[in-house]
Structure formats: C-alpha cells, structure tokens
Design a protein around this motif. Structure first.
Motif, PDB file in Angstrom:
ATOM      1  N   ARG A   1     -35.712  39.786  23.025  1.00  0.00           N
ATOM      2  CA  ARG A   1     -35.402  38.749  24.025  1.00  0.00           C
ATOM      3  C   ARG A   1     -36.441  37.646  24.011  1.00  0.00           C
ATOM      4  NH1 ARG A   1     -36.810  42.098  29.620  1.00  0.00           N
ATOM      5  NH2 ARG A   1     -38.843  42.870  28.953  1.00  0.00           N
ATOM      6  N   ASP A   2     -37.675  37.978  23.555  1.00  0.00           N
ATOM      7  CA  ASP A   2     -38.759  36.991  23.584  1.00  0.00           C
ATOM      8  C   ASP A   2     -39.636  37.186  22.338  1.00  0.00           C
ATOM      9  OD1 ASP A   2     -40.920  35.381  24.033  1.00  0.00           O
ATOM     10  OD2 ASP A   2     -41.681  36.513  25.757  1.00  0.00           O
ATOM     11  N   PRO A   3     -39.492  36.307  21.354  1.00  0.00           N
ATOM     12  CA  PRO A   3     -40.269  36.489  20.114  1.00  0.00           C
ATOM     13  C   PRO A   3     -41.768  36.351  20.322  1.00  0.00           C
ATOM     14  CG  PRO A   3     -39.033  34.421  20.067  1.00  0.00           C
ATOM     15  CD  PRO A   3     -38.581  35.157  21.295  1.00  0.00           C
ATOM     16  N   ASN A   4     -42.164  35.780  21.463  1.00  0.00           N
ATOM     17  CA  ASN A   4     -43.604  35.603  21.707  1.00  0.00           C
ATOM     18  C   ASN A   4     -44.209  36.714  22.561  1.00  0.00           C
ATOM     19  OD1 ASN A   4     -43.821  33.120  20.288  1.00  0.00           O
ATOM     20  ND2 ASN A   4     -42.715  32.153  21.983  1.00  0.00           N
ATOM     21  N   SER A   5     -43.415  37.715  22.913  1.00  0.00           N
ATOM     22  CA  SER A   5     -43.975  38.767  23.762  1.00  0.00           C
ATOM     23  C   SER A   5     -45.085  39.495  23.005  1.00  0.00           C
ATOM     24  CB  SER A   5     -42.894  39.762  24.187  1.00  0.00           C
ATOM     25  OG  SER A   5     -42.774  40.815  23.247  1.00  0.00           O
TER      26      SER A   5
ATOM     27  N   THR B   1     -43.823  42.158  20.639  1.00  0.00           N
ATOM     28  CA  THR B   1     -43.194  41.640  19.421  1.00  0.00           C
ATOM     29  C   THR B   1     -44.258  41.132  18.445  1.00  0.00           C
ATOM     30  OG1 THR B   1     -41.166  41.086  20.588  1.00  0.00           O
ATOM     31  CG2 THR B   1     -41.583  39.917  18.525  1.00  0.00           C
ATOM     32  N   GLN B   2     -45.232  40.428  18.960  1.00  0.00           N
ATOM     33  CA  GLN B   2     -46.280  39.915  18.081  1.00  0.00           C
ATOM     34  C   GLN B   2     -47.051  41.069  17.420  1.00  0.00           C
ATOM     35  OE1 GLN B   2     -46.847  36.713  17.052  1.00  0.00           O
ATOM     36  NE2 GLN B   2     -44.849  36.473  18.024  1.00  0.00           N
TER      37      GLN B   2
ATOM     38  N   THR C   1     -32.904  36.868  17.406  1.00  0.00           N
ATOM     39  CA  THR C   1     -32.252  37.264  18.660  1.00  0.00           C
ATOM     40  C   THR C   1     -31.536  38.604  18.470  1.00  0.00           C
ATOM     41  OG1 THR C   1     -30.203  36.184  18.028  1.00  0.00           O
ATOM     42  CG2 THR C   1     -31.809  34.835  19.252  1.00  0.00           C
TER      43      THR C   1
END
Ligand code: NAP
Length: 209
Positions: free
Chosen positions: A31-35, A38-39, A53
C-alpha cells in the motif's frame, strides 16, 4: 519463477529472502512503497525484488502469498483485481476465533477470493526461522491445505526448496486443522514458554513396536 508477496513485514520480508535465496524473483505488492517495512525488505533483496501496487503485483505472477494482517484481507483482496485461476497462499493467522468446521480461516479466505486456488501454509512458523528450517540435524515439518492439486504441488515444491518437510492435510474442508496447528504452536511458544524458535515435527517409524 516470479512470485508475488502481498506484505513486506516479518513474514513477507523473511519469506522473500528465503525464496530469493533459491533463485526466485520477488514482486512485492504494497500500500505504501515508502513504508519502513517495504524499504527494509527491498534493501535486503536488492535486484531479486521489486515493488508495486497490490493490483499490479497480482497481475505479475500466478503464485501470490498473503503476508498481511488477518484484518486487512477483505480490503486488500477487494483491491487485488481478478484472482481467477491464481494460486493464493494464505500465511495469515486469525486470532481469538474458536475452531469450527466450515468456518476455518482458509475457508474464509476462499470466500473472499472466489475463483482463486487458495492454499494455507507457513502459518506454524516464526518468520525469522524461514531461513533455517533445520533444528540441529532435524528438518522442521510444515503443513498445507487446499483443494487444487496443481496449486498444492507448487506450494509443496517451494516449501521443500526452502528446506521444510511438507505434509498435505487435505482439502479446504480440513482448513480447521491449520488453525488448530497454529493454536498448538502458539500454546507451545507462549504457554509452555518455549519461545519463537520452535517448529512442529512429524515422526514416523517402520519398526514393529
Ligand atoms: N510474524 C510471524 O512470525 C508470523 C508467523 C506466522 C504467521 N504470521 C501471520 O502472517 C501475517 C503477517 O504477519 P507479519 O508478522 O508479517 O505482520 P507485519 O510485520 O505487521 O507486516 C504486515 C504487512 O502487511 C501490510 N499491510 C497491513 N495492512 C495493510 C493493508 N490494509 N493493505 C496493504 N498492506 C497492508 C503492512 O504494510 P505497511 O508496511 O504499509 O505497514 C506490512 O507490510 C499475519 O496474519 C500473521 O498472523 C506471522
């Protein structure tokens, strides 16, 4: 092969590393590539992983792991697009619901994803042990449940590649066994204070007793 994982937390990150170590390419759906999660997952995998996505990640592969909180499944599966014919590998655990045949977590996921081949596995493991399913000289057992033979064969193969001894517990209607095994695992880990580095093992003997 290209494998999609929805979620980049403890399960998504560690499962991605275990599969990438066997040569698979990982597509994370988030939902959020910058979370931060995820990083961290991307940093651990480098060129073996990419992120997109949820809907695009679902399109990218026929084998999709659900590494999400149980409560997120309705929303995420709703936004996932057409799941017809896809193999959905449910690694979630549902907490606080008594066992009841016909209402297992696996059957609930199957109802949320009509047309998908839903398999449940990897829910009786601490995420950080994906890398090393050997406990001393002993290989951990892992269980899976679902209706579709081809999907089950793929899941069995991936589990064996990672290092588990895989056991087929039957079809969707046996999904309550997977919930019961999780409840057994958590009771051993917490109630018996064995901690998270804990796996279940099937023993057999051909000897006459
Ligand atoms: N941890 C274990 O050892 C373990 C073992 C067996 C089974 N499980 C089961 O595996 C599942 C995942 O556990 P976990 O420990 O990996 O959880 P986690 O570390 O909290 O990670 C959850 C992931 O799901 C994503 N997410 C949450 N809500 C979302 C939503 N509405 N839409 C899209 N993505 C969403 C999070 O994204 P953000 O980064 O954006 O927050 C994060 O990437 C759970 O059902 C758990 O019961 C866990």
């Amino acid at each position: 092969m290209q494998v999609t994982i929805l979620g980049t937390g403890n399960i998504g990150g560690n499962l991605g590393q275990a599969l990438a170590a066997k040569g698979h390419q990982i597509v994370y759906g988030v939902r959020d590539p910058n979370s931060p999660k995820t990083q961290a997952a991307l940093n651990a995998l480098g060129s073996a992983a990419k992120v997109t996505t949820v809907a695009e990640a679902v399109k990218a592969s026929d084998l999709i792991f659900l590494a999400l909180p149980w409560q997120a499944l309705p929303e995420v599966l709703q936004s996932a697009g057409d799941l017809t014919g896809k193999t959905l590998v449910d690694c979630t655990n549902r907490v606080g619901v008594p066992l009841q045949a016909g209402h297992s977590s696996l059957e609930e996921v199957a109802r949320l994803a009509p047309g998908a081949h839903v398999i449940k596995t990897f829910n009786t493991v601490a995420a950080e042990t994906f890398h090393k399913p050997q406990f001393g000289q002993t290989r951990a057992s892992m269980f899976y449940c679902g209706d579709e033979a081809g999907a089950k064969a793929s899941v069995k193969q991936l589990g064996e590649e990672i290092g588990y001894e895989m056991y087929d517990l039957g079809g969707l209607a046996n999904g309550y066994l997977m919930d019961a095994l999780f409840q057994t695992w958590i009771t051993l880990a917490m109630g018996n204070k064995l901690g998270r580095r804990l796996a279940l093992k099937v023993l057999t003997t051909q000897d006459d007793l």
